[in-house]
Design an enzyme around this catalytic site. Structure first.
Site, PDB file in Angstrom:
ATOM      1  N   ASP A 188      -8.954   3.412  -5.924  1.00 44.60           N
ATOM      2  CA  ASP A 188     -10.174   3.882  -5.273  1.00 44.60           C
ATOM      3  C   ASP A 188     -11.272   4.260  -6.267  1.00 44.60           C
ATOM      4  O   ASP A 188     -12.424   4.487  -5.869  1.00 44.60           O
ATOM      5  CB  ASP A 188      -9.877   5.071  -4.360  1.00 44.60           C
ATOM      6  N   SER A 226       0.833  -1.197   0.000  1.00 41.53           N
ATOM      7  CA  SER A 226       0.000   0.000   0.000  1.00 41.53           C
ATOM      8  C   SER A 226       0.871   1.252   0.000  1.00 41.53           C
ATOM      9  O   SER A 226       1.839   1.361   0.754  1.00 41.53           O
ATOM     10  CB  SER A 226      -0.903   0.010   1.240  1.00 41.53           C
ATOM     11  N   SER A 227       0.511   2.206  -0.839  1.00 36.46           N
ATOM     12  CA  SER A 227       1.265   3.461  -0.899  1.00 36.46           C
ATOM     13  C   SER A 227       1.195   4.213   0.427  1.00 36.46           C
ATOM     14  O   SER A 227       2.058   5.052   0.710  1.00 36.46           O
ATOM     15  CB  SER A 227       0.726   4.349  -2.013  1.00 36.46           C
TER      16      SER A 227
END
Length: 420
Positions: free
Chosen positions: A298, A145-146
């Site tokens: 997203d 995850s960033s």
């Protein structure tokens, strides 16, 4: 359980004041706190994710409950690790206690952080004893995850030796990393890509100064979806407070929606200046859409719903992180789209495919939201195709877009509230 029954208007003409970007707000708040500043950034998001960070920084309790805010969990973990002399327990909802955080904890421990798991190895709650960390060279996988990467980067300027972060393998969500670096530089950090896989953050303290936060492109996606799905060929929505050339990764949505018959017009294209974007139907739509969402996962729910209802077959890649979001979004999408009458398939738990296969719709029980704000936000515009569409537990939108339902009412949606 609360359930909203939604009916869409025949005509769509609206001006929406979007919420501020929670991505920028959350980064700016952490950086502001690390700078020792006293003046909060202007136009902060009022969403749940940002409110829990504001409360934690203001009240500084021993036990910090970030509820369901995954961004806050990751950012606060790194932030508390460098708060020299302080000890905190960081916890959240039951779902949060099952969202993995071991990769970030291991990375911080490698830098010297004092973090222990309160209950289960690899998961919150965490007990964190803050201390001065030296920093140096750190390697982490590029496909995590960033938010893990951003959490590490933001503490880089206050580490004794700065931080050299080497990302191994494929790098996903690069725009979110770039957004973090951009926000850091806005506060005086010396941080940049050294090469394709290495980021160098020099030990140069942040400088606090007044800062204005752009509105949220992710929230804009639901209005683009409404324009695309509206039966009103003159549908026009004005979205305030956005920027052309935005650093937000989800601003790419305007290019994708241009393929689905929605055009964007900026009042001004001056760099760094918030302006109004007018969106309208262009009536030019591709027959099929293939897209890699590795840099903007997203947006997946918005485009799954939009494409299916426009009868545009799709193949979406780069969705591996959807499995560890607020819910398993891949499974949630497959289940809820069947209620609308669309059979969505997944491949390798990282791709979603619709080839036009339909099934009998079954909307009696309503669309479930799984404690996931984006399920409610993305499915509500389906009311343009399904009258009296039911959304269960609609209050989840407060995580990112608290005024969403009021905005829909102001644009003449009918929303009936019932308890079932």
């Amino acid at each position: 359980m609360t359930q909203y029954t939604i009916s869409a208007p025949q005509s769509l003409q609206h001006t929406a004041k979007l919420p501020a970007s929670k991505s920028i707000s959350n980064r700016a708040l952490i950086i502001h706190a690390l700078s020792g500043g006293t003046i909060l950034p202007d136009n902060l998001s009022n969403c749940d994710d940002t409110e829990v960070i504001i409360a934690a920084l203001k009240d500084n309790p021993y036990e910090i409950n970030i509820k369901a805010a995954g961004t806050a969990m990751r950012f606060m973990t790194a932030f508390l690790a460098v708060k020299d002399g302080e000890e905190h327990v960081l916890t959240g909802t039951e779902r949060m206690k099952h969202r993995p955080i071991g990769i970030l904890v291991d990375a911080l421990r490698f830098l010297g952080a004092d973090i222990e798991y309160v209950n289960h190895e690899g998961f919150p709650p965490l007990r964190i004893r803050g201390k001065q960390l030296e920093g140096g060279l750190l390697e982490v996988p590029g496909n995590i995850s960033s938010q893990y990467i951003s959490a590490l980067l933001m503490i880089g300027p206050i580490l004794s030796n700065g931080l050299t972060l080497r990302l191994t393998g494929d790098i996903i969500s690069r725009p979110y990393i770039d957004l973090t670096l951009w926000t850091m530089r806005e506060f005086g950090a010396d941080a940049e890509w050294g090469d394709y896989e290495t980021i160098v953050v020099h030990p140069q303290p942040y400088k606090n100064h007044p800062y204005y936060i752009e509105n949220d492109w992710s929230s804009a996606s639901y209005w683009y979806e409404m324009v695309a799905l509206s039966k009103d060929q003159e549908a026009t929505v004005h979205l305030e407070g956005l920027m052309d050339g935005s650093k937000q990764g989800d601003s790419s949505l305007r290019y994708i929606f241009s393929l689905l018959g929605v055009k964007s017009t900026f009042k001004t294209k001056k760099q760094g200046v918030p302006t109004t974007v007018t969106i309208q139907q262009s009536r030019h739509c591709v027959p099929r859409l293939e897209y890699d969402f590795v840099n903007s996962p997203d947006l997946a729910q918005t485009f799954v719903v939009t494409c299916a209802l426009l009868n545009v077959p799709f193949h979406f890649r780069g969705l591996s992180t959807l499995k560890i979001k607020e819910t398993d979004r891949i499974e949630a999408l497959k289940k809820e789209m069947r209620k609308l009458g669309y059979v969505i398939k997944d491949i390798n738990e990282s791709e979603l495919l619709w080839d036009g296969e339909r099934c009998e719709p079954d909307l009696k029980s309503g669309i479930d939201t799984y404690e996931d704000h984006r399920m409610a936000l993305a499915f509500a515009p389906a009311a343009f195709h399904f009258d009296a569409l039911r959304i269960n537990n609609p209050q989840v939108v407060t995580k990112s877009y608290p005024n969403y339902w009021d905005d829909l009412k102001n644009s003449h949606f009918s929303i009936l509230n019932s308890q079932i």
